[in-house]
Design an enzyme around this catalytic site. Structure first.
Site, mmCIF file in Angstrom:
data_model
loop_
_atom_site.group_PDB
_atom_site.id
_atom_site.type_symbol
_atom_site.label_atom_id
_atom_site.label_comp_id
_atom_site.label_asym_id
_atom_site.label_seq_id
_atom_site.Cartn_x
_atom_site.Cartn_y
_atom_site.Cartn_z
ATOM 1 N N CYS A 43 16.297 14.402 49.309
ATOM 2 C CA CYS A 43 16.224 13.520 50.472
ATOM 3 C C CYS A 43 14.939 13.858 51.218
ATOM 4 C CB CYS A 43 17.470 13.636 51.362
ATOM 5 S SG CYS A 43 17.673 15.199 52.244
ATOM 6 N N ASN A 63 15.791 17.744 53.314
ATOM 7 C CA ASN A 63 16.676 18.685 52.623
ATOM 8 C C ASN A 63 17.575 19.456 53.594
ATOM 9 O OD1 ASN A 63 16.391 21.574 50.447
ATOM 10 N ND2 ASN A 63 17.782 19.873 50.230
ATOM 11 N N ASP A 116 20.870 7.825 56.083
ATOM 12 C CA ASP A 116 20.536 9.101 56.729
ATOM 13 C C ASP A 116 21.385 9.240 57.991
ATOM 14 O OD1 ASP A 116 19.441 11.364 57.846
ATOM 15 O OD2 ASP A 116 17.361 10.714 57.605
#
Length: 171
Positions: free
Chosen positions: A13, A16, A128
């Site tokens: 991602c 992290n 996210d």
């Protein structure tokens, strides 16, 4: 270098600290449940190094612990050039991170790059949760649990066959 009897997966991602360490923890838990820990090497990293050395976000760790996944030993790191040859499968949380990986990846290894949620439908992304509320971390876990199960089903008894179609997906 990829070990022949161990299939390696890197979850990626942005920083992290949320999605990729959660994916790492979920996959480790699913492998342990199946007794497949020795058959796989699992890690996570970020496309950016903002949080190198930090533990996962406390909200990610708390949500994961609530479902029995322990993220406490994980520490953020940035994707390294050697990761492209060192992992059989590199799974990005979203199209932005997948594009970042494609820019850095040697062309002959681009087939290793995929989206984490690929088995759940083309172009699906892990949202996210960093700037949202607690529910976002639970949603990420729901998605990653389903995706890890689907990847393990897809890899089946012979993980070295990899995904049936090695053509990178478009976002």
């Amino acid at each position: 270098m990829i070990e022949k009897d161990v299939f390696s997966i890197l979850f990626v991602c942005h920083g992290n600290i949320c999605r990729s360490p959660t994916a790492e923890g979920v996959m480790r838990g699913k492998l342990a449940h199946r007794g497949w820990q020795a058959r796989f090497r699992i890690d996570s990293a970020g496309t950016h190094g903002y949080h190198v050395g930090e533990a996962p976000d406390a909200r990610s760790a708390r949500a994961a612990a609530g479902r029995g996944y322990d993220l406490s030993a994980l520490r953020a790191r940035k994707v390294e050039d050697s990761d492209f040859s060192g992992f059989d499968l590199i799974l990005a949380a979203d199209c932005h991170n997948l594009a970042d990986l494609h820019r850095r990846c040697p062309p002959e290894m681009a087939g290793r790059l995929r989206l984490m949620l690929e088995p759940l439908g083309e172009g699906r992304e892990v949202p996210d949760p960093y700037y949202g509320g607690e529910r976002g971390f639970e949603q990420v876990l729901d998605l990653l649990e389903a995706a890890c199960d689907a990847w393990l089903f897809r890899l089946g008894e012979d993980p070295h066959r990899g995904p049936a179609d090695r053509t990178p997906l478009a976002c």
